[in-house]
Enzyme design. Structure first.
Site, PDB file in Angstrom:
ATOM      1  N   SER A  13       5.925   2.047   0.170  1.00  0.00           N
ATOM      2  CA  SER A  13       6.379   2.040  -1.258  1.00  0.00           C
ATOM      3  C   SER A  13       6.516   3.421  -1.993  1.00  0.00           C
ATOM      4  O   SER A  13       5.520   4.239  -1.596  1.00  0.00           O
ATOM      5  CB  SER A  13       5.717   1.144  -2.172  1.00  0.00           C
TER       6      SER A  13
HETATM    7  N1  SAH Z   1       1.752  -2.212   1.247  1.00  0.00           N
HETATM    8  C1  SAH Z   1       2.726  -1.505   2.265  1.00  0.00           C
HETATM    9  C2  SAH Z   1       3.968  -1.858   1.833  1.00  0.00           C
HETATM   10  C3  SAH Z   1       4.841  -2.191   3.182  1.00  0.00           C
HETATM   11  S1  SAH Z   1       6.470  -2.888   3.106  1.00  0.00           S
HETATM   12  C4  SAH Z   1       2.501   0.086   2.252  1.00  0.00           C
HETATM   13  O1  SAH Z   1       1.638   0.583   1.237  1.00  0.00           O
HETATM   14  O2  SAH Z   1       3.081   0.651   3.017  1.00  0.00           O
HETATM   15  C5  SAH Z   1       6.007  -4.579   3.190  1.00  0.00           C
HETATM   16  C6  SAH Z   1       5.330  -5.024   4.366  1.00  0.00           C
HETATM   17  O3  SAH Z   1       5.018  -6.533   4.372  1.00  0.00           O
HETATM   18  C7  SAH Z   1       5.793  -4.880   5.934  1.00  0.00           C
HETATM   19  O4  SAH Z   1       4.956  -3.977   6.558  1.00  0.00           O
HETATM   20  C8  SAH Z   1       6.202  -6.213   6.189  1.00  0.00           C
HETATM   21  O5  SAH Z   1       6.007  -6.315   7.746  1.00  0.00           O
HETATM   22  C9  SAH Z   1       5.190  -7.108   5.667  1.00  0.00           C
HETATM   23  N2  SAH Z   1       5.466  -8.283   5.452  1.00  0.00           N
HETATM   24  C10 SAH Z   1       6.702  -8.989   5.257  1.00  0.00           C
HETATM   25  N3  SAH Z   1       6.296 -10.757   5.125  1.00  0.00           N
HETATM   26  C11 SAH Z   1       5.131 -10.667   5.496  1.00  0.00           C
HETATM   27  C12 SAH Z   1       4.351 -11.765   5.671  1.00  0.00           C
HETATM   28  N4  SAH Z   1       4.694 -13.014   5.565  1.00  0.00           N
HETATM   29  N5  SAH Z   1       3.103 -11.600   5.857  1.00  0.00           N
HETATM   30  C13 SAH Z   1       2.495 -10.516   6.024  1.00  0.00           C
HETATM   31  N6  SAH Z   1       3.182  -9.228   5.919  1.00  0.00           N
HETATM   32  C14 SAH Z   1       4.543  -9.292   5.612  1.00  0.00           C
END
Ligand code: SAH
Length: 200
Positions: free
Chosen positions: A49
């Site tokens: 993000s």
């Molecule tokens: N907090 C992260 C943002 C990553 S984008 C950062 O600081 O980089 C969102 C992430 O959520 C992705 O890696 C995706 O694989 C994960 N995601 C999506 N659905 C999910 C679920 N049901 N359980 C765990 N992770 C999930």
């Protein structure tokens, strides 16, 4: 990038964001762009993000030093690293194994010792560790995350982007109350979708 002009005023949050080296959380090809206020690809079709959104979400979560915090969507590990500087222990769940493994290596290299990781479907939360003081969801939920709300302490806060993949999304802050919850809509956002199941 100016976090202060972007609405981040909490000094603990500012210093947490400033102390975490964002360049360590992006792929090598994007290292020189790590300090821009933009989302960047991290592999497996996911993104880290924007720092300003990480700052705003962190601030809105009002994390205290004794708090037990749950993050859904470890991704690069950046948001987890920022939060880990502000709370007692940060639990984070990721459904894509390769992203989780890379994030774990970063936590180890950088010495973030109060982060506990789990490979799994975060829509289920982390029942064995519930209840949590704070919960942050970093992928957009199409429907209300009821399992997560059930794992939040009364009085606790949850921040989550709500909305479909191609629809308008908005960041929400929920406060668990004795008999339900209050909610507050914040800013429009753009997140990758929260999906069920795991990817090996
Ligand atoms: N907090 C992260 C943002 C990553 S984008 C950062 O600081 O980089 C969102 C992430 O959520 C992705 O890696 C995706 O694989 C994960 N995601 C999506 N659905 C999910 C679920 N049901 N359980 C765990 N992770 C999930």
């Amino acid at each position: 990038m100016d976090l202060r002009n972007g609405g981040i005023s909490d000094r603990r949050v500012l210093s947490a964001v400033e102390l975490v080296p964002r360049d360590a959380f992006v792929p090598d090809v994007f290292k020189d762009r790590a300090w821009e206020n933009s989302a960047l690809p991290i592999g497996a079709g996911q993104t880290i993000s924007q720092p300003l959104i990480v700052g705003l979400m962190t601030q809105a979560l009002q994390v205290g030093p004794r708090d037990k915090v749950l993050e859904i969507g470890t991704g690069s590990g950046y948001q987890a690293a920022v939060l880990s500087r502000l709370c007692r222990r940060l639990y984070t769940v990721e459904r894509i194994r390769e992203l989780l493994v890379t994030a774990e290596e970063r936590f180890l290299d950088l010495g973030y010792r109060n982060i506990v990781t789990r490979y799994g479907d975060g829509t289920r939360g982390w029942p064995e560790q519930a209840l949590f003081d704070r919960i942050i969801v970093t992928a957009a939920a199409g429907e209300f995350p009821e399992h997560l709300m059930a794992q939040l302490k009364v009085g606790g806060l949850m921040i989550a982007p709500m909305g479909g993949e191609d629809a308008e999304q908005k960041l929400y802050r929920f406060r668990r109350t004795a008999d339900g919850w209050d909610e507050e809509a914040m800013v429009p956002v753009r997140f990758v979708p929260l999906r069920g199941g795991r990817i090996a």
